[in-house]
Design a protein around this motif. Structure first.
Motif, PDB file in Angstrom:
ATOM      1  N   GLU A   1       0.829  -1.199   0.000  1.00  0.00           N
ATOM      2  CA  GLU A   1       0.000   0.000   0.000  1.00  0.00           C
ATOM      3  C   GLU A   1       0.868   1.255   0.000  1.00  0.00           C
ATOM      4  OE1 GLU A   1      -2.659  -0.140   3.267  1.00  0.00           O
ATOM      5  OE2 GLU A   1      -3.777  -1.874   2.511  1.00  0.00           O
ATOM      6  N   VAL A   2       0.431   2.256  -0.798  1.00  0.00           N
ATOM      7  CA  VAL A   2       1.186   3.508  -0.915  1.00  0.00           C
ATOM      8  C   VAL A   2       1.164   4.275   0.405  1.00  0.00           C
ATOM      9  CG1 VAL A   2       1.287   5.726  -2.110  1.00  0.00           C
ATOM     10  CG2 VAL A   2       0.804   3.648  -3.399  1.00  0.00           C
ATOM     11  N   ASP A   3       0.024   4.278   1.108  1.00  0.00           N
ATOM     12  CA  ASP A   3      -0.066   5.010   2.379  1.00  0.00           C
ATOM     13  C   ASP A   3       0.913   4.450   3.406  1.00  0.00           C
ATOM     14  OD1 ASP A   3      -2.001   6.494   1.203  1.00  0.00           O
ATOM     15  OD2 ASP A   3      -3.684   5.682   2.342  1.00  0.00           O
ATOM     16  N   SER A   4       1.030   3.129   3.462  1.00  0.00           N
ATOM     17  CA  SER A   4       1.978   2.510   4.395  1.00  0.00           C
ATOM     18  C   SER A   4       3.416   2.837   4.015  1.00  0.00           C
ATOM     19  CB  SER A   4       1.773   0.992   4.420  1.00  0.00           C
ATOM     20  OG  SER A   4       0.460   0.659   4.811  1.00  0.00           O
ATOM     21  N   LYS A   5       3.701   2.913   2.713  1.00  0.00           N
ATOM     22  CA  LYS A   5       5.038   3.295   2.259  1.00  0.00           C
ATOM     23  C   LYS A   5       5.364   4.729   2.668  1.00  0.00           C
ATOM     24  CE  LYS A   5       5.258   0.208  -1.763  1.00  0.00           C
ATOM     25  NZ  LYS A   5       5.468   0.120  -3.227  1.00  0.00           N
ATOM     26  N   LEU A   6       4.370   5.623   2.578  1.00  0.00           N
ATOM     27  CA  LEU A   6       4.590   7.009   2.966  1.00  0.00           C
ATOM     28  C   LEU A   6       4.939   7.115   4.449  1.00  0.00           C
ATOM     29  CD1 LEU A   6       1.679   8.766   1.053  1.00  0.00           C
ATOM     30  CD2 LEU A   6       4.102   9.237   0.743  1.00  0.00           C
ATOM     31  N   ILE A   7       4.218   6.375   5.285  1.00  0.00           N
ATOM     32  CA  ILE A   7       4.493   6.406   6.724  1.00  0.00           C
ATOM     33  C   ILE A   7       5.881   5.837   7.011  1.00  0.00           C
ATOM     34  CG2 ILE A   7       3.766   5.470   8.944  1.00  0.00           C
ATOM     35  CD1 ILE A   7       0.886   5.541   7.894  1.00  0.00           C
ATOM     36  N   LYS A   8       6.241   4.757   6.333  1.00  0.00           N
ATOM     37  CA  LYS A   8       7.566   4.163   6.505  1.00  0.00           C
ATOM     38  C   LYS A   8       8.665   5.137   6.089  1.00  0.00           C
ATOM     39  CE  LYS A   8      10.494   0.649   7.011  1.00  0.00           C
ATOM     40  NZ  LYS A   8      10.754  -0.015   8.292  1.00  0.00           N
ATOM     41  N   LEU A   9       8.461   5.832   4.964  1.00  0.00           N
ATOM     42  CA  LEU A   9       9.452   6.805   4.485  1.00  0.00           C
ATOM     43  C   LEU A   9       9.562   7.979   5.446  1.00  0.00           C
ATOM     44  CD1 LEU A   9      11.394   7.766   2.288  1.00  0.00           C
ATOM     45  CD2 LEU A   9       9.429   8.742   1.086  1.00  0.00           C
ATOM     46  N   ALA A  10       8.432   8.447   5.996  1.00  0.00           N
ATOM     47  CA  ALA A  10       8.460   9.562   6.943  1.00  0.00           C
ATOM     48  C   ALA A  10       9.243   9.185   8.199  1.00  0.00           C
ATOM     49  CB  ALA A  10       7.036   9.971   7.302  1.00  0.00           C
ATOM     50  N   LYS A  11       9.096   7.946   8.661  1.00  0.00           N
ATOM     51  CA  LYS A  11       9.873   7.487   9.813  1.00  0.00           C
ATOM     52  C   LYS A  11      11.358   7.400   9.474  1.00  0.00           C
ATOM     53  CE  LYS A  11       6.265   4.736  12.102  1.00  0.00           C
ATOM     54  NZ  LYS A  11       5.889   3.367  12.534  1.00  0.00           N
ATOM     55  N   LEU A  12      11.653   6.941   8.255  1.00  0.00           N
ATOM     56  CA  LEU A  12      13.043   6.764   7.845  1.00  0.00           C
ATOM     57  C   LEU A  12      13.777   8.090   7.728  1.00  0.00           C
ATOM     58  CD1 LEU A  12      15.181   4.691   6.850  1.00  0.00           C
ATOM     59  CD2 LEU A  12      14.342   5.101   4.540  1.00  0.00           C
ATOM     60  N   LEU A  13      13.118   9.106   7.162  1.00  0.00           N
ATOM     61  CA  LEU A  13      13.764  10.391   6.906  1.00  0.00           C
ATOM     62  C   LEU A  13      13.429  11.433   7.961  1.00  0.00           C
ATOM     63  CD1 LEU A  13      13.180  10.702   3.046  1.00  0.00           C
ATOM     64  CD2 LEU A  13      15.163   9.770   4.237  1.00  0.00           C
ATOM     65  N   ASP A  14      12.619  11.051   8.977  1.00  0.00           N
ATOM     66  CA  ASP A  14      12.166  12.009   9.975  1.00  0.00           C
ATOM     67  C   ASP A  14      11.456  13.173   9.303  1.00  0.00           C
ATOM     68  OD1 ASP A  14      11.732  12.933  12.503  1.00  0.00           O
ATOM     69  OD2 ASP A  14      13.656  13.950  12.682  1.00  0.00           O
ATOM     70  N   GLY A  15      10.572  12.843   8.366  1.00  0.00           N
ATOM     71  CA  GLY A  15       9.858  13.852   7.598  1.00  0.00           C
ATOM     72  C   GLY A  15       8.423  14.021   8.056  1.00  0.00           C
ATOM     73  N   VAL A  16       7.692  14.883   7.342  1.00  0.00           N
ATOM     74  CA  VAL A  16       6.301  15.194   7.636  1.00  0.00           C
ATOM     75  C   VAL A  16       5.459  14.802   6.426  1.00  0.00           C
ATOM     76  CG1 VAL A  16       4.658  17.008   8.255  1.00  0.00           C
ATOM     77  CG2 VAL A  16       7.003  17.100   9.102  1.00  0.00           C
ATOM     78  N   VAL A  17       4.375  14.063   6.654  1.00  0.00           N
ATOM     79  CA  VAL A  17       3.465  13.671   5.585  1.00  0.00           C
ATOM     80  C   VAL A  17       2.482  14.815   5.345  1.00  0.00           C
ATOM     81  CG1 VAL A  17       1.678  12.045   4.863  1.00  0.00           C
ATOM     82  CG2 VAL A  17       3.675  11.221   6.120  1.00  0.00           C
ATOM     83  N   VAL A  18       2.358  15.243   4.082  1.00  0.00           N
ATOM     84  CA  VAL A  18       1.403  16.278   3.699  1.00  0.00           C
ATOM     85  C   VAL A  18       0.275  15.604   2.930  1.00  0.00           C
ATOM     86  CG1 VAL A  18       1.063  18.475   2.509  1.00  0.00           C
ATOM     87  CG2 VAL A  18       3.288  17.942   3.532  1.00  0.00           C
ATOM     88  N   THR A  19      -0.968  15.747   3.411  1.00  0.00           N
ATOM     89  CA  THR A  19      -2.080  15.016   2.825  1.00  0.00           C
ATOM     90  C   THR A  19      -3.377  15.772   3.043  1.00  0.00           C
ATOM     91  OG1 THR A  19      -3.248  12.889   2.842  1.00  0.00           O
ATOM     92  CG2 THR A  19      -2.459  13.705   4.941  1.00  0.00           C
ATOM     93  N   ASN A  20      -4.445  15.339   2.396  1.00  0.00           N
ATOM     94  CA  ASN A  20      -5.794  15.752   2.762  1.00  0.00           C
ATOM     95  C   ASN A  20      -6.687  14.524   2.918  1.00  0.00           C
ATOM     96  OD1 ASN A  20      -6.149  14.966   0.136  1.00  0.00           O
ATOM     97  ND2 ASN A  20      -6.801  16.951  -0.629  1.00  0.00           N
ATOM     98  N   ASP A  21      -6.054  13.359   3.102  1.00  0.00           N
ATOM     99  CA  ASP A  21      -6.752  12.101   3.324  1.00  0.00           C
ATOM    100  C   ASP A  21      -6.993  11.938   4.834  1.00  0.00           C
ATOM    101  OD1 ASP A  21      -7.532   9.447   3.671  1.00  0.00           O
ATOM    102  OD2 ASP A  21      -6.360   8.747   1.967  1.00  0.00           O
ATOM    103  N   TYR A  22      -8.261  11.881   5.224  1.00  0.00           N
ATOM    104  CA  TYR A  22      -8.623  11.800   6.645  1.00  0.00           C
ATOM    105  C   TYR A  22      -8.076  10.527   7.280  1.00  0.00           C
ATOM    106  CZ  TYR A  22     -11.555  11.638  10.830  1.00  0.00           C
ATOM    107  OH  TYR A  22     -11.995  11.555  12.121  1.00  0.00           O
ATOM    108  N   ASN A  23      -8.193   9.381   6.577  1.00  0.00           N
ATOM    109  CA  ASN A  23      -7.749   8.104   7.136  1.00  0.00           C
ATOM    110  C   ASN A  23      -6.228   8.063   7.295  1.00  0.00           C
ATOM    111  OD1 ASN A  23     -10.385   7.102   7.239  1.00  0.00           O
ATOM    112  ND2 ASN A  23     -10.287   6.385   5.125  1.00  0.00           N
TER     113      ASN A  23
END
Length: 374
Positions: free
Chosen positions: A246-268
Motif C-alpha cells: 500500500e502507498v499510504d503505508s510506504k509514505l508512513i515508513k518513508l516519513a519514519k526513515l527520513l524524519d519527515g512530515v506527511v502532507v495530505t488531505n486524506d482523513y484516514n
C-alpha cells in the motif's frame, strides 16, 4: 558492450583456472609425461576455450542478471547501501576470526565447509542489522552540533527535531492547493515526491475512467508547476519498500526513515499517521483554520441554491465553500438574500453555518417592540 566485457573477463578467468588446476587433472589421469599436453600454454588455451564457450552460452543470461542487479541497486537509497555494506563487512570480519579454529581440524567438512557457512551467515546478519537500523545508526554516527560562539551570526542547524522533508501523498498533489500554499512560503524545507507516488499518479492518468484520467493528469501538471517554481525546493525519492504493497503505508515508513512530515488531505491517512507518531500536515485542516470566523448576529448575503434536509430549509455556499443552512430558505430558491447568523458548527468535514432571513429577524424584533409598548 557488456557481452564483450563479460567475454574478456571469462577469457582471463579461464586462462587463470586452466593454468592453476589442469596440471592436477593431468597428474590424476597420469598424463604428466605428455609434454605437448601438460604445459602452461596448453593449459591456458584449454581453459580459455572452455570459458569462451561458457560465455557464448550464458552471455545473455549474465547480461540480464547484471541489468536486474543494477535496477535493484538504483531503487535502493544510498543510506541503505552504505549501512548494509558496512554491516556485511563487519559480519565477514567476525566470520573470519571465528573460523580460524576450524582450519586446524583435520576433517574436510569442518576445515572447509564450516568457515564458509559461518562467514556467509554472519555477513548476512551484519547486512540485515545495518539495513534495518538505518535511523539509529544515522543518529549514532551524526556529530554533535558545535556551540555557537558569541558575536557570530546565528545559523540555523538541522537537528533531530527539525523536519526538513515534506512528503506529498497522491491526494494532496491531485487536489492542487499545495502549489498555492507552497508559493506563499508557509511551507519550509523541501517538498519530497517518492517514486511510488509518481507511479500511482501515472497509473491514474492512464486509467480508462475519464474522471480518474483527468485527476491524474492534473496531479502531474501540479508536480511540473512545483518543480518549475524558483522559490520551491522539490526533490525525488528513488527508493521503494517492496515488502509493503500500500502507498499510504510506504509514505508512513518513508516519513519514519527520513524524519519527515506527511502532507495530505486524506482523513484516514491523517489518523493512521498520528497513531504511529508521524507528523502530518492536513490541507483540509489548514483550509478550515483560515476560514473567517462568524459570530451569531452577523449578517451576510448568500444565494440559496438547493433545498435542505429538513422541512423548508435552504442551502447556500460562501466563496470558500462553507455551507450555510438557511431556515425557511426554500421560499427564496435561486435568490440572493440577506441572512442573520444564528449559530456555527465545526465538524470533521468543515464548518457549517446556520442562519435565518434577515427580514424575518426584523419582523420578530418589531413585533416584540410593539408588544412591549402596549
Amino acid at each position: 558492450m557488456q557481452k564483450r566485457v563479460i567475454t574478456v573477463i571469462m577469457l582471463l578467468l579461464g586462462i587463470s583456472l586452466g593454468v592453476s588446476f589442469l596440471p592436477s587433472l593431468w597428474q590424476t589421469l597420469k598424463l604428466t609425461g605428455v609434454t605437448w599436453l601438460d604445459n602452461i600454454f596448453t593449459n591456458a588455451l584449454i581453459g580459455a576455450i572452455i570459458f569462451i564457450i561458457l560465455a557464448m552460452a550464458l552471455g545473455n543470461s549474465i547480461v540480464a542478471l547484471i541489468k536486474k542487479l543494477e535496477k535493484g541497486i538504483s531503487e535502493v537509497s544510498i543510506s541503505y547501501l552504505l549501512f548494509g555494506s558496512l554491516g556485511a563487512i563487519v559480519g565477514l570480519i567476525l566470520g573470519v576470526l571465528i573460523s580460524i579454529p576450524f582450519y586446524n581440524i583435520p576433517i574436510p567438512f569442518f576445515n572447509l565447509g564450516m568457515p564458509i557457512i559461518i562467514m556467509a551467515l554472519l555477513g548476512y546478519m551484519g547486512a540485515r542489522v545495518g539495513t534495518t537500523r538505518i535511523e539509529e545508526w544515522g543518529k549514532l554516527m551524526a556529530g554533535k552540533r558545535k556551540e555557537q560562539k558569541e558575536g557570530e551570526v546565528l545559523e540555523r542547524k538541522i537537528d533531530d527535531h527539525f523536519h526538513k522533508y515534506k512528503i506529498l501523498d497522491t491526494s494532496v498533489i491531485i487536489d492542487g492547493r499545495i502549489y498555492d500554499i507552497a508559493k506563499t512560503g508557509f511551507l519550509e524545507g523541501t517538498l519530497l515526491i517518492p517514486n511510488f507516488v509518481l507511479y500511482e499518479l501515472q497509473y491514474i492518468a492512464d486509467s480508462g475512467d475519464s474522471l480518474k484520467r483527468v485527476r491524474g493528469r492534473r496531479g502531474l501538471d501540479i508536480l511540473n508547476a512545483l518543480q518549475k517554481e524558483e522559490g520551491i525546493s522539490v526533490e525525488m525519492y528513488d527508493g521503494d519498500f517492496e515488502e509493503i504493497s500500500e502507498v499510504d503505508s510506504k509514505l508512513i515508513k518513508l516519513a519514519k526513515l527520513l524524519d519527515g512530515v506527511v502532507v495530505t488531505n486524506d482523513y484516514n491517512l491523517n489518523k493512521v499517521s498520528e497513531f504511529q507518531n508521524v507528523p502530518v500536515l492536513n490541507i483540509n485542516q489548514l483550509a478550515n483554520a483560515v476560514k473567517p470566523v462568524v459570530i451569531p448576529g452577523e449578517t451576510m448575503r448568500v444565494m440559496v441554491v438547493k433545498a435542505g434536509t429538513e422541512r423548508q430549509q435552504g442551502v447556500a455556499y460562501l466563496d470558500d465553500g462553507t455551507m450555510v443552512v438557511v431556515e425557511d430558505g426554500q421560499h427564496f430558491m435561486n435568490e440572493t438574500l440577506e441572512v442573520v447568523v444564528t449559530s456555527a458548527l465545526q465538524t470533521a468535514a468543515g464548518r457549517m453555518i446556520f442562519a435565518k432571513p434577515a427580514h424575518a429577524q426584523k419582523g420578530i424584533t418589531e413585533n416584540g417592540n410593539n408588544n412591549s409598548k402596549k
